[in-house]
Motif scaffolding. Structure first.
Motif, PDB file in Angstrom:
ATOM      1  N   LEU A 164       0.779  -1.138  -0.036  1.00 42.16           N
ATOM      2  CA  LEU A 164      -0.004   0.233   0.123  1.00 42.16           C
ATOM      3  C   LEU A 164       0.850   1.224  -0.113  1.00 42.16           C
ATOM      4  O   LEU A 164       1.701   1.311   0.910  1.00 42.16           O
ATOM      5  N   TYR A 184       5.805   5.767   9.046  1.00 44.65           N
ATOM      6  CA  TYR A 184       6.650   6.503   8.948  1.00 44.65           C
ATOM      7  C   TYR A 184       6.912   7.212   7.443  1.00 44.65           C
ATOM      8  O   TYR A 184       5.814   7.479   6.762  1.00 44.65           O
ATOM      9  N   GLU A 185       8.171   7.514   7.119  1.00 46.06           N
ATOM     10  CA  GLU A 185       8.450   8.163   5.753  1.00 46.06           C
ATOM     11  C   GLU A 185       8.237   7.234   4.596  1.00 46.06           C
ATOM     12  O   GLU A 185       8.033   7.588   3.407  1.00 46.06           O
ATOM     13  N   GLY A 242      -5.863   6.604  -2.961  1.00 50.92           N
ATOM     14  CA  GLY A 242      -5.982   7.775  -3.896  1.00 50.92           C
ATOM     15  C   GLY A 242      -4.981   8.875  -3.956  1.00 50.92           C
ATOM     16  O   GLY A 242      -4.163   8.398  -3.047  1.00 50.92           O
TER      17      GLY A 242
HETATM   18  N1  SAM Z   1       6.416   9.718   2.218  1.00 51.40           N
HETATM   19  C1  SAM Z   1       5.648   8.938   1.559  1.00 51.40           C
HETATM   20  C2  SAM Z   1       4.971   9.338   0.123  1.00 51.40           C
HETATM   21  O1  SAM Z   1       4.882  10.514   0.160  1.00 51.40           O
HETATM   22  O2  SAM Z   1       4.651   8.772  -0.790  1.00 51.40           O
HETATM   23  C3  SAM Z   1       4.206   8.777   2.636  1.00 51.40           C
HETATM   24  C4  SAM Z   1       4.465   7.692   3.749  1.00 51.40           C
HETATM   25  S1  SAM Z   1       2.968   7.452   4.560  1.00 51.40           S
HETATM   26  C5  SAM Z   1       3.240   8.653   5.935  1.00 51.40           C
HETATM   27  C6  SAM Z   1       3.227   6.020   5.329  1.00 51.40           C
HETATM   28  C7  SAM Z   1       2.728   4.783   4.944  1.00 51.40           C
HETATM   29  O3  SAM Z   1       1.226   5.073   4.662  1.00 51.40           O
HETATM   30  C8  SAM Z   1       2.855   4.523   3.186  1.00 51.40           C
HETATM   31  O4  SAM Z   1       4.207   3.907   3.300  1.00 51.40           O
HETATM   32  C9  SAM Z   1       1.811   3.647   2.966  1.00 51.40           C
HETATM   33  O5  SAM Z   1       1.890   2.467   3.516  1.00 51.40           O
HETATM   34  C10 SAM Z   1       0.494   4.539   3.525  1.00 51.40           C
HETATM   35  N2  SAM Z   1      -0.330   5.326   2.715  1.00 51.40           N
HETATM   36  C11 SAM Z   1      -0.096   6.471   2.774  1.00 51.40           C
HETATM   37  N3  SAM Z   1      -0.987   7.145   1.877  1.00 51.40           N
HETATM   38  C12 SAM Z   1      -1.360   6.045   1.187  1.00 51.40           C
HETATM   39  C13 SAM Z   1      -2.438   5.958   0.030  1.00 51.40           C
HETATM   40  N4  SAM Z   1      -2.923   7.035  -0.363  1.00 51.40           N
HETATM   41  N5  SAM Z   1      -2.748   4.667  -0.363  1.00 51.40           N
HETATM   42  C14 SAM Z   1      -2.265   3.557   0.187  1.00 51.40           C
HETATM   43  N6  SAM Z   1      -1.416   3.583   1.068  1.00 51.40           N
HETATM   44  C15 SAM Z   1      -1.097   4.906   1.806  1.00 51.40           C
END
Ligand code: SAM
Length: 239
Positions: free
Chosen positions: A86, A114-115, A134
Motif C-alpha cells: 500500500l 513513517y516516511e 487515492g
Molecule cells: N512519504 C510517503 C509518500 O509521500 O509517498 C508517504 C508515507 S505515509 C506517511 C506512510 C505509509 O502510509 C505509506 O508507506 C503507505 O503504506 C501508507 N499510505 C499513505 N498514503 C496512502 C495511500 N494514499 N494509499 C495507500 N497507502 C498509503
C-alpha cells in the motif's frame, strides 16, 4: 476470500472488523482477515522495524529485512497469495481492482508507516504490485487496507443483506448509482419524484437508469468515455 494484513498496528482493525456487514461476512466465514504483527519478524531485543534514512532527512524508514522475512514466511504457508504494497504512488484502487482481488481470493496487504519503506522491497521483487487508495497521504496503510477489504467484501456472494443492491452500486456497471428517496413525500417544498410513488416497476427501473446515466454524465463524464452504451441507454440519455 482471505486477506492477510502485515501491520505494526493489528489492534487498529479490532472494532471495524466486528461491525456491520463486514463483521457478519467474517462471522459467516465468507471472508477471513488475518493480522500479522511485523515486529514478530525482527530478531533484536527491541523488535526494531525502522531506522534513520540514508542521506539524512526527517523521520524514519521501514527496514526491508523484517518485511521480507514476514513475506517469505507467509508465502511458505500460502504460495499463491497476491502481495500488495500500500503506497500513494501505486495503481489507484477501484471497483475493478476489488473485482480482480475477489477473483484471486487471497490477498496480502502490507501497511507502511513513517516516511515509507526501504525501496529494496519493491526493487527485489518481493511484492506483486503497489496500490494506492487515492492521491493523498495517510499516516499509514491501515485505513487504506480497511477501505479496500470492505469494498471487496461487498462483492462476495452472500455477504450483503440485499444482494440486489450491489449491481446498482456506483461503478459496478461502470456508471454512478441513481438517486434515492424515502419518507416524507414532501420535505421543505421538495417533492419525491412522482414516478417512484406510482408502483409501475418498469417505469421506475427506466427512470432510475436514466437518472444514473444523467448523473454520471453530469458528475463523472470520464466514466462514460470509451464506454459502449446500449441503444436503449443512448435513447434514455438523449430524452
Ligand atoms: N512519504 C510517503 C509518500 O509521500 O509517498 C508517504 C508515507 S505515509 C506517511 C506512510 C505509509 O502510509 C505509506 O508507506 C503507505 O503504506 C501508507 N499510505 C499513505 N498514503 C496512502 C495511500 N494514499 N494509499 C495507500 N497507502 C498509503
Amino acid at each position: 476470500m482471505r486477506f492477510t494484513i502485515v501491520t505494526l498496528f493489528p489492534e487498529f482493525f479490532d472494532s471495524p472488523l466486528e461491525a456491520g456487514l463486514l463483521g457478519k461476512a467474517i462471522m459467516r466465514d465468507l471472508l477471513s482477515v488475518v493480522r500479522v504483527q511485523l515486529r514478530d519478524f525482527t530478531c533484536d531485543r527491541h523488535r526494531t522495524v525502522d531506522d534513520t534514512p540514508f542521506g539524512g532527512g526527517p523521520g524514519m524508514v521501514m527496514m526491508v529485512e523484517p518485511l521480507v522475512t514476514a513475506l517469505e514466511s507467509l508465502r511458505e504457508e500460502r504460495p499463491d497469495t497476491h502481495t500488495v504494497l500500500l503506497t500513494p504512488r501505486g495503481r489507484r484502487f477501484s471497483q475493478a481492482v476489488a473485482l480482480e482481488w475477489v477473483e484471486s481470493g487471497d490477498i496480502t496487504l502490507i501497511c507502511g508507516r513513517y516516511e515509507g519503506i526501504d525501496e529494496r522491497l519493491v526493487q527485489g521483487g518481493f511484492v506483486d504490485e503497489e496500490v494506492s487508495l487515492g492521491d493523498f497521504v495517510l499516516n499509514g496503510g491501515e485505513v487504506a487496507a480497511l477501505a479496500m477489504i470492505e469494498a471487496c467484501s461487498r462483492l462476495l456472494p452472500g455477504a450483503m443483506g440485499n444482494e440486489e443492491s450491489v449491481p446498482n452500486d456506483s461503478f459496478y456497471q461502470g456508471i454512478l448509482d441513481h438517486p434515492h428517496y424515502t419518507r416524507p413525500r414532501e420535505f421543505r417544498g421538495m417533492e419525491a419524484p412522482p414516478v417512484l410513488l406510482g408502483g409501475n416497476h418498469a417505469e421506475i427501473d427506466r427512470w432510475r437508469r436514466q437518472q444514473a446515466l444523467k448523473l454520471t454524465r453530469q458528475l463523472r463524464p470520464d466514466l462514460l468515455e470509451g464506454m459502449e452504451l446500449s441503444p436503449a441507454d443512448r435513447k434514455l440519455l438523449e430524452s
